[in-house]
Motif scaffolding. Structure first.
Motif, PDB file in Angstrom:
ATOM      1  N   LEU A 149       0.827  -1.213   0.000  1.00  0.00           N
ATOM      2  CA  LEU A 149       0.000   0.000   0.000  1.00  0.00           C
ATOM      3  C   LEU A 149       0.857   1.257   0.000  1.00  0.00           C
ATOM      4  N   ARG A 150       2.125   1.134   0.446  1.00  0.00           N
ATOM      5  CA  ARG A 150       2.974   2.324   0.515  1.00  0.00           C
ATOM      6  C   ARG A 150       3.801   2.510  -0.752  1.00  0.00           C
ATOM      7  N   CYS A 151       4.597   1.485  -1.130  1.00  0.00           N
ATOM      8  CA  CYS A 151       5.515   1.678  -2.266  1.00  0.00           C
ATOM      9  C   CYS A 151       4.980   1.068  -3.562  1.00  0.00           C
ATOM     10  N   GLY A 152       3.888   0.312  -3.495  1.00  0.00           N
ATOM     11  CA  GLY A 152       3.278  -0.215  -4.712  1.00  0.00           C
ATOM     12  C   GLY A 152       3.937  -1.462  -5.268  1.00  0.00           C
ATOM     13  N   LYS A 153       5.012  -1.926  -4.617  1.00  0.00           N
ATOM     14  CA  LYS A 153       5.724  -3.101  -5.125  1.00  0.00           C
ATOM     15  C   LYS A 153       4.839  -4.348  -5.046  1.00  0.00           C
ATOM     16  N   GLU A 154       4.933  -5.169  -6.106  1.00  0.00           N
ATOM     17  CA  GLU A 154       4.199  -6.439  -6.113  1.00  0.00           C
ATOM     18  C   GLU A 154       5.158  -7.581  -5.858  1.00  0.00           C
ATOM     19  N   GLU A 155       4.699  -8.581  -5.133  1.00  0.00           N
ATOM     20  CA  GLU A 155       5.541  -9.759  -4.920  1.00  0.00           C
ATOM     21  C   GLU A 155       4.681 -11.011  -4.857  1.00  0.00           C
ATOM     22  N   ASP A 156       5.307 -12.153  -5.197  1.00  0.00           N
ATOM     23  CA  ASP A 156       4.602 -13.430  -5.108  1.00  0.00           C
ATOM     24  C   ASP A 156       4.245 -13.714  -3.657  1.00  0.00           C
ATOM     25  N   ALA A 157       3.042 -14.230  -3.465  1.00  0.00           N
ATOM     26  CA  ALA A 157       2.623 -14.612  -2.117  1.00  0.00           C
ATOM     27  C   ALA A 157       2.749 -16.127  -1.974  1.00  0.00           C
ATOM     28  N   GLU A 158       2.950 -16.584  -0.744  1.00  0.00           N
ATOM     29  CA  GLU A 158       2.909 -18.030  -0.495  1.00  0.00           C
ATOM     30  C   GLU A 158       1.448 -18.452  -0.455  1.00  0.00           C
ATOM     31  N   LEU A 159       1.119 -19.530  -1.180  1.00  0.00           N
ATOM     32  CA  LEU A 159      -0.274 -19.979  -1.147  1.00  0.00           C
ATOM     33  C   LEU A 159      -0.614 -20.573   0.212  1.00  0.00           C
TER      34      LEU A 159
END
Ligand code: ZN
Length: 238
Positions: A118-128
């Motif tokens: 929410l702050r820097c907008g970076k996207e990353e893979d989440a653990e399922l």
């Protein structure tokens, strides 16, 4: 309709994932069904109770961890490799098209397998299968949210623009597993039709779009899509 057709655009929706065991949104029963959609999938709901929203998305990811693409996903992935100009647009957030090997999927509603800061907008893979509870945080210290489009949020502009371009330039537009009633996604087959494309619908029941489609197939995507691909191959790959 399928002969000498090399510019194809496809729109998929919840129906194609239902055959992989993924229920539509909250399913028909259980605790989540008693919540309002806005409580679980809107920025207001997230601000009011991020822990609850994360619990809901962890639950959905747990289900996704064992879900597999079905023959419809696999047929579309194969088709995209055989066809010169093939665009896949999806309303689904489950990422099953990519698991089946589909590249460059236009995801109108984001992807539940990704988190966004929410702050820097970076996207990353989440653990399922998350290793801990609570609210996850980015390295920058900002709160993470699932990278999906929530109620009241705009669709990603760039993705939508690409989907519109692919719709107005295709020869064949397929609508698979979606009633195509929610705008702006519902515009896509209309745009294709207005630009002279043939439209083929595959759904388990009649939809608003059925009467406008060039051909409407009532049936399971897992059976109909491989069959349509087979016909396309026999007409175009000689
Ligand atoms: Zn961050």
């Amino acid at each position: 309709m399928l002969k000498e057709t090399h510019r194809i655009t496809v729109l998929t929706g919840a129906g194609i994932s239902a055959e992989s065991g993924l229920e539509t949104f909250r399913g028909k029963s259980g605790i989540w069904n008693q919540m309002k959609p806005e409580e679980l999938a809107s920025m207001d709901g997230f601000m009011a109770n991020p822990g609850l929203v994360w619990e809901w998305y962890r639950y959905r990811r747990t289900i996704l961890a064992t879900a597999q693409p079905n023959p419809a996903h696999h047929a579309l992935a194969e088709w995209s490799k055989l066809c010169k100009d093939f665009t896949l647009v999806t309303q689904n957030v489950d990422g099953l098209h990519q698991v089946a090997g589909q590249r460059a999927v236009l995801e109108l509603h984001g992807n539940i397998r990704l988190n966004r800061c929410l702050r820097c907008g970076k996207e990353e893979d989440a653990e399922l299968l998350a290793s801990h509870d609570g609210i996850p945080y980015c390295q920058c210290g900002g709160q993470l949210r699932p990278s999906v489009v929530w109620f009241g949020e705009e669709l990603p502009r760039k993705v939508l623009d690409e989907a519109i371009r692919a719709s107005d330039s295709c020869q064949l537009f397929l609508v698979i597993g979606t009633s195509a009633e929610v705008y702006p996604a519902a515009h896509l087959p209309e745009i294709a039709r207005e630009h002279g494309a043939a439209t083929l619908e595959i759904n388990v029941e009649q939809t608003r779009f059925s009467s406008q489609a060039t051909v409407s197939i009532l049936g399971l995507a897992s059976q109909a899509v491989p069959a349509v691909l087979q016909t396309w191959k026999s007409l175009n790959l000689q």
